[in-house]
Each structure stands twice: as structure tokens, then as C-alpha cells.
Design a protein around this motif. Sequence first.
Motif, PDB file in Angstrom:
ATOM      1  N   GLN A 306     -26.847  16.162  -2.460  1.00  0.00           N
ATOM      2  CA  GLN A 306     -26.506  15.245  -1.370  1.00  0.00           C
ATOM      3  C   GLN A 306     -25.073  14.753  -1.505  1.00  0.00           C
ATOM      4  OE1 GLN A 306     -29.463  12.159  -1.309  1.00  0.00           O
ATOM      5  NE2 GLN A 306     -31.162  13.572  -0.922  1.00  0.00           N
ATOM      6  N   SER A 309     -22.749  17.763  -0.758  1.00  0.00           N
ATOM      7  CA  SER A 309     -22.673  18.040   0.683  1.00  0.00           C
ATOM      8  C   SER A 309     -21.806  17.010   1.394  1.00  0.00           C
ATOM      9  CB  SER A 309     -24.080  18.049   1.279  1.00  0.00           C
ATOM     10  OG  SER A 309     -24.879  19.037   0.681  1.00  0.00           O
ATOM     11  N   LYS A 310     -21.927  15.768   0.995  1.00  0.00           N
ATOM     12  CA  LYS A 310     -21.104  14.718   1.611  1.00  0.00           C
ATOM     13  C   LYS A 310     -19.634  14.931   1.314  1.00  0.00           C
ATOM     14  CE  LYS A 310     -20.836   9.673   2.029  1.00  0.00           C
ATOM     15  NZ  LYS A 310     -21.372   8.388   1.541  1.00  0.00           N
ATOM     16  N   ARG A 312     -18.221  17.755   0.814  1.00  0.00           N
ATOM     17  CA  ARG A 312     -17.791  18.960   1.526  1.00  0.00           C
ATOM     18  C   ARG A 312     -17.870  18.798   3.036  1.00  0.00           C
ATOM     19  NH1 ARG A 312     -14.725  22.487  -0.658  1.00  0.00           N
ATOM     20  NH2 ARG A 312     -15.411  23.906   0.964  1.00  0.00           N
ATOM     21  N   ILE A 314     -20.491  18.201   4.893  1.00  0.00           N
ATOM     22  CA  ILE A 314     -21.687  18.877   5.407  1.00  0.00           C
ATOM     23  C   ILE A 314     -22.692  17.794   5.780  1.00  0.00           C
ATOM     24  CG2 ILE A 314     -23.562  20.464   4.848  1.00  0.00           C
ATOM     25  CD1 ILE A 314     -21.689  21.827   2.873  1.00  0.00           C
ATOM     26  N   VAL A 317     -28.294  17.841   7.126  1.00  0.00           N
ATOM     27  CA  VAL A 317     -28.935  18.869   6.302  1.00  0.00           C
ATOM     28  C   VAL A 317     -30.449  18.754   6.456  1.00  0.00           C
ATOM     29  CG1 VAL A 317     -29.186  19.802   3.983  1.00  0.00           C
ATOM     30  CG2 VAL A 317     -27.015  18.786   4.691  1.00  0.00           C
ATOM     31  N   TYR A 336     -27.635  23.090   8.649  1.00  0.00           N
ATOM     32  CA  TYR A 336     -26.731  21.962   8.498  1.00  0.00           C
ATOM     33  C   TYR A 336     -25.513  22.186   9.386  1.00  0.00           C
ATOM     34  CZ  TYR A 336     -25.217  25.337   4.949  1.00  0.00           C
ATOM     35  OH  TYR A 336     -24.875  26.473   4.295  1.00  0.00           O
ATOM     36  N   ILE A 338     -21.260  21.812   9.477  1.00  0.00           N
ATOM     37  CA  ILE A 338     -20.057  21.719   8.651  1.00  0.00           C
ATOM     38  C   ILE A 338     -18.926  21.172   9.517  1.00  0.00           C
ATOM     39  CG2 ILE A 338     -18.467  22.957   7.160  1.00  0.00           C
ATOM     40  CD1 ILE A 338     -20.606  25.120   6.871  1.00  0.00           C
ATOM     41  N   TYR A 433     -14.919  26.270  -2.200  1.00  0.00           N
ATOM     42  CA  TYR A 433     -16.286  25.724  -2.281  1.00  0.00           C
ATOM     43  C   TYR A 433     -16.815  25.803  -3.709  1.00  0.00           C
ATOM     44  CZ  TYR A 433     -21.306  25.319  -1.341  1.00  0.00           C
ATOM     45  OH  TYR A 433     -22.618  24.938  -1.352  1.00  0.00           O
TER      46      TYR A 433
END
Length: 614
Positions: A306, A309-310, A312, A314, A317, A336, A338, A433
Motif C-alpha cells: 500500500q 503503490s502510494k 508510485r 498508483i 487498487v 488499478y 496509474i 519501478y
Amino acid sequence: MEGSLTVRQISSSTYKDRNEEYKRQFIHLPDTEKLIADYACALQRDILLQGRLYLSENWLCFHSNIFRWETTIAIALKNITFMTKEKTARLIPNAIQIITEGEKFFFTSFGARDRSYLSIFRMWQNALLEKSLTRQEFWQLLQQNYGTELGLNAEEMENFALSIEDNVQARSTERSSLDDCGERDEKLSKSTSFTYESINGISETESNNGNLPKTELRKEEPQSEKQNKKSPLLTPEKRLSRVPSKSLDLNKNEYLSLDKSSTSDSVDEESIPEKDLHGRLYINRVFHISAEKMFELLFTSSCFMQRFSKSRNIIDVVSTPWNVEPGGNQLRAMTYTIILNSSLTGKSTAATEKQTLYKESREAQFYLVDSEVQTHDVPYHDYFYTLNRYCIISSSKQKCRLRVSTDLKYRKQPWAIIKSLIEKNSWSSLEDYFKQLESDLIMEESTLNQSTEDPGKLSVLRRRRRTFNRTAETVPKLASQRPSADGALDAKGDVTAKKKENESYNTALIVMMSIFLLLLVLLNVTLFLKLSKIEHAAQSFYRLHLQEEKSLNLASEMVSREENGQKNKDRTHRLKGVLRDSIVMLEELKSSLIMLQRTFDLLNKNKTGMAVES
């Protein structure tokens, strides 16, 4: 095959040309030195000397030729004491600084600075640890830097492979001739600690490689030789293509030297064939995290994913739980969004990710997961998708190796220009990434292991205290040789002396503290008096200021009154003059009217007299 192409293959020069150029420019180097990589860069002196940097197993060489002004530098990797990433003009991150005992070399204008730094650092680390490359590792490095087309024919390839094998065997025999293993381990530990202290940010997995037994390095060669003997009709190029894609990290076997008792908790990497994709290998690292915990971090809705993802960008999700398919594999789907910052691709794109956990995986020992990622709102999204392979191998109960390889797959074949554009953008985004994923995993590793490191520190402290107590116990044993009465008297005298010293120390401390407090009180009183004086002076100054303002106002009012009276007098004087002038004018008008009336009367009389006479 297409994903394994590197930027190096775009240039016309092959590995054969670069190696011959390297041998021609650095004749004094031994013939056993084979070129591993070369980089276009510039050496900063009085001017920038544009040239090439050549990296071999034991040497780092630079050659520049500008208008027949040649500059040649050869640095033994063992002589390097420090190397850092630098910025040109403190802004552009494209430079590497190499420091030896007597000189500093500032190389700039690297096209891929981080990758070049990593390759040079790994070779420097191997040189310090006196660890030579195996033939398999050497071929993998060549493939990584120059691709599969090396410009060598079959005979040259065979001779080249034999020379590498002879070089490895010679170095292994030289190392095995050392009789004193303890001295060698001590040297390795010293060099390991030196590299760890000299390079900031390099993890423990890259700095503790001196613990690898030499027997494991020797075991890899016979296996490859047996494979070559089984298929003697294969050409060297085919043999090269059949070599399994092992670690491009030169320290891949650092944690495989485990005891026989721990074999139940670990998995031999040799028993896992073809576990990498044919594209690029982005992560190959041993983490101090168990394999089960690593799988939980990466492939569940964990707090780590989580946060990642935050970071990046994203969002939204949504993931499904792992479901078992009829074939035995497990499937998990994710969707998700982006957030993008590109004018070409738009502000955001939706993405779907299908994760497949293969049935060959074993819980807490080995996990093989393929992740197929499809983006839907980018240009030419229906032409390609990315396939990521995660391989988690348990090394011990609290260690695992994570290998992440990725490849670009095409559903349709685009034009060459569009294909190059797709690959350029995809590889750059994938590299960014997985770099961030690796750094975040390192941070997570440190936080997870912090709790386990604290008890170790406490045990060390306890051990130190115990040793101190043991040394303290030896003193009474020596003192026990004296007579018992003298010892008792001495003990009592020591106790009373210590009590007196403590009491005197306490009284002195109390006196000092009281003096200090008195000084503070005096300072506060003086400050209060000064502040009260300042306040009184300010009030008196304010009152004087008000009085001055009032006096000025009165004076101005008096002056204004006098000026107004004078103005009124002038006005009345002027009004009187005007009235006098108007009176004079009215009298003159009166006299003129009287004269006019008299003339009219005379005329009337004359008319009446003439009428009477007629």
C-alpha cells in the motif's frame, strides 16, 4: 530475445572490436585480462578529455585521443580506496569519482551512470575479496553489456572460452595453495569491513561475500564441462545460448554455504532451471527476510504494498484473493489506476495485472510468480504487454533471495520506429519501478530486523559486564594471600574512606548547586530591575511626548486664530472699500439722471411755447 537487446547493440562496434582495441591500447597488461565492459565518458582535468573507460576483472583503464593528444590511465582495482557517485557542476548526476592512495580521478559524461557504477563496484569488490569470475558469470556479463552478437566466429569463441577456463583454473589453484586458512579469512574479513565502510548505501548482502567457500566456486565449472561433454556437436554459440540465465550479481552464492542441518529450510538454486525471463534482470539480492514473509509483502494487500503503490502514484487498487486453477496453479487479478505525468500518454491510465503462482512453488521455501501487466490508456497499448517474473528462494529461516526479471511481449508486430519508442519508454519505466521496489524492500528489511538486532546488542552488553565481573573477581583472589585481619581492616578502611569521599562529593555538589541557584536568582532579580527601569523610562518618555504634542497643538491653534482674525479684518476692509465705491457710483448715476430729467423738461417747455405761438 527482443527484450534482451541492449543499447550497446545499436552501435556498430562489437565486443571483438572493443577487446582488440583494449589490447592494442594497453599492451603492458597481462594477456589473461579480458574486457568485460566499456563506457564512453570524459576525464576531468584542466579540460574535459573525452574517451573510453575499459573495465576488466582486475583493471580499470581510460584512453583518450584528442587531436593526437593521448591520455592513458591504468588503475588496478585493488589500489582503489574509495569510489563515489558525483554530479557534474553540482547539478547533473552523470559522474563517478575514483580515489586511490595518491590520486583522484573524476570521470563524467556517463550515459548510464548508475549501471556503470554498479559494474565497477562489483568488480572492485571481487578484486578486494580475491574472488575471480567463473566462466558462466563472465559470459553473462558479456551478454548483459554487449548482447549475444559478440562478433566472434565459432573457432574464436572456442579459443576464447578455453582461455577463460584456463585463467579460472590457474587462479583457483593459486588460491588453493594458501596453507594458512585463518590468515586468509582474516584478510577477507578486513577487506569486507573496508568495503562496507567505504561505500555508503551498499547493503550487507554485497559486503559479506568473503564467507563463500572456494569449493563451491570450483563445483560450478565441472557441471558446465559435463554439459558440454554430453553435447559435443554443439557450437560454442549454442552452448552459450543453453547456459541457464543465472545471477548477474557476482555475489550470488554468498548465502549458499549453509550447514547440512539447514538444508530443510533452504532450496538449492541449481535445482531450479530457467527461472529467469529472456528480457532483463532488475533485482537479484539476498534479503534478511524469510521467503514466506517476502511473498506476503509482495503478493498480498500488505501495508508495504500500500505504501509502495502510494509512492508510485498508483490509486484505486482492487485485488482478488488467490484462487486455485484446475491445472494446479493459483491465480490473482488486480486492477488499478496509474497517475502519469507525461504529455504523450495523458494524465492517468487504467491497468490490469494477472499474477500466476506456479504449482512448482513450495510454501516457505520457493515461490515462482509471473505477473502479466497490461496498460489500457497508453498509445499502442494493444500491441504489447509486460511480463514480470518473481522468484523467491529461501536461503535460511530468515534469509531469501529475490530475483525479478522482466520481458516485453508483443501481441502484434509494430513498425520499427514505434517498437523502439515502446521499448525505450517501457524499459526506462520498468527500471525506475524496480529500483524503487528494491530500495523500499531494503528499508523494510532494516525495520523488520531492527527488533531482532536489539536483543543481540543487549547480549553483547551483558557479556561485557560478565567479563568485567570476572576480572574484578581476580582481585580478591590476589588479596586473599594477605592475613585475614589485615584484609578486614583494609576492607573497613576502604569502606569508610569511600563513604567519606561520597559524603564530601555530595556536599560539594550541593554547595555548587546552591551557589548556581543563587547566581540564577541574582541574575533574575537584576534582569527584573532592569526591565522595570526600562518600562518606567518608556512611560516617562511617552508622557513627555504627549505633553509636547499637546503644546504644539495649542500653539498651532493660537497661530491659526490670529491668522483668522487678520484675514477677517482684511476682508472687512475690502468690503468697506467696495461699498464706498458703489456709493460714489450711485451718486454719480443720480446726478446724471437729474441732469437728464432737466433736459427733458426744457424740451417739453420749448414744444409747448412753439405750439402756443402758432
